[in-house]
Design a protein around this motif. Structure first.
Motif, PDB file in Angstrom:
ATOM      1  N   PRO A  70       0.639 -16.575  35.608  1.00 55.32           N
ATOM      2  CA  PRO A  70       0.359 -16.510  34.165  1.00 55.32           C
ATOM      3  C   PRO A  70       1.015 -17.642  33.392  1.00 55.32           C
ATOM      4  O   PRO A  70       2.180 -17.979  33.633  1.00 55.32           O
ATOM      5  N   ILE A  71       0.277 -18.207  32.480  1.00 50.61           N
ATOM      6  CA  ILE A  71       0.815 -19.337  31.713  1.00 50.61           C
ATOM      7  C   ILE A  71       2.034 -18.925  30.894  1.00 50.61           C
ATOM      8  O   ILE A  71       2.936 -19.717  30.654  1.00 50.61           O
ATOM      9  N   GLN A  72       2.088 -17.642  30.492  1.00 51.99           N
ATOM     10  CA  GLN A  72       3.245 -17.181  29.726  1.00 51.99           C
ATOM     11  C   GLN A  72       4.522 -17.294  30.549  1.00 51.99           C
ATOM     12  O   GLN A  72       5.586 -17.626  30.014  1.00 51.99           O
ATOM     13  N   TYR A  73       4.425 -17.022  31.858  1.00 54.59           N
ATOM     14  CA  TYR A  73       5.596 -17.170  32.712  1.00 54.59           C
ATOM     15  C   TYR A  73       5.939 -18.643  32.915  1.00 54.59           C
ATOM     16  O   TYR A  73       7.117 -19.016  32.994  1.00 54.59           O
ATOM     17  N   LEU A  74       4.924 -19.482  33.009  1.00 56.04           N
ATOM     18  CA  LEU A  74       5.167 -20.913  33.200  1.00 56.04           C
ATOM     19  C   LEU A  74       5.843 -21.532  31.978  1.00 56.04           C
ATOM     20  O   LEU A  74       6.703 -22.407  32.109  1.00 56.04           O
TER      21      LEU A  74
END
Length: 291
Positions: A70-74
């Motif tokens: 997920p981009i939020q984690y990245l």
């Protein structure tokens, strides 16, 4: 390399996995976070370039996106109810549906006396998105939040500090809790509610990356958290107190049946923005009538 050229390459490499619009949105989210540039900056300055070092960073992010991380984690962050929250592998990424639950709670307080202090308990707080959003928007609220994960609580505590609110965080397993120690005017929970039989419906990026502890329950005991929390609410909701849940979209009727059998009143089931049964509110019996 010109940023506009890299943008084209970036979207092309992601479109087998994501649609073009989503891939483009990823590009601009990363551009703002990593390079402090907005879409308008690229439009006004089409000759802007990435350095070799920047391309290494972008290529690393691109490869992780291809693995559906997920981009939020990245990026290590996301937005929820107008606030910024740090997120990591220890907490679920807050969903738009949960924003609707927060909005419902805030709306429920608008007709009440604002000078009267209220106590709110968020059970299974995760990133702290519910508790912190309520603390930020209800100035008369004293907010408490419980989670079984120490790592999740470390994240939620940091989010409270970053958003300049005071929330009392408690490390506690709600399933092993017999006494909440005090009374609350509002108890809210978005507990684990996805049955194992529904795993096929969960997107790969969620299934492979977000904490299963906060997601899944056994098929044969899907309402375990709701039953336990409702039992505690019977004893620890104040007079005219209210219980709010986010629920499994397939178990709306079962939730209503459960709460009716436990003598909760004014049970209201609401759909989310996608038309799914998602939120539920109820009140306890008057204290004199409680078991």
């Amino acid at each position: 390399m010109k940023i506009k050229e890299y943008r084209t390459q970036f979207i092309q490499e992601l479109t087998p996995i994501y649609d073009a619009g989503e891939a483009e949105s990823f590009f601009y989210l990363i551009l703002e976070e990593k390079n402090q540039l907005k879409r308008i900056d690229l439009a006004l300055h089409p000759d802007l370039v990435f350095s070799e070092g920047e391309i290494v960073i972008w290529n690393s992010i691109l490869e992780q996106l291809k693995k559906e991380i997920p981009i939020q984690y990245l990026l290590g962050k996301t937005s929820f109810y107008g606030l910024d929250f740090e997120v990591n592998e220890n907490v679920l990424i807050p969903r738009p549906e949960t924003e609707e639950l927060v909005e419902w709670i805030i709306e429920s307080q608008k007709s009440k006396v604002k000078s009267q202090n209220i106590r709110i308990l968020d059970i299974g707080t995760g990133s702290g998105c519910i508790a912190i959003s309520l603390a930020k928007n209800l100035s008369n609220a004293q907010v408490f939040a419980i989670d079984v994960s120490k790592n999740a609580l470390a994240t939620s505590q940091k989010n409270a500090e970053n958003n300049s609110v005071n929330v009392t965080f408690i490390h506690q397993n709600i399933l092993e809790t017999e006494d909440l120690q005090q009374q609350f005017d509002i108890i809210v929970s978005n507990p684990p509610y996805v049955r194992n039989l529904e795993k096929d419906e969960i997107k790969k990026n969620v299934l492979d990356n977000e904490p299963h502890l906060a997601l899944f329950v056994a098929d044969d005991d899907a309402l375990i958290f709701y039953k336990k929390i409702a039992e505690l609410a019977q004893q620890h909701l104040s007079e005219n107190g209210q219980l709010f849940f986010e629920i499994n979209q397939y178990l709306g009727k079962e939730m209503i049946d459960l709460l009716e059998k436990m003598n909760f009143k004014i049970i209201e089931l609401r759909k989310d923005i996608y038309g799914n049964d998602r939120m539920l509110s109820c009140h306890c019996e008057e204290r004199s009538n409680r078991i």
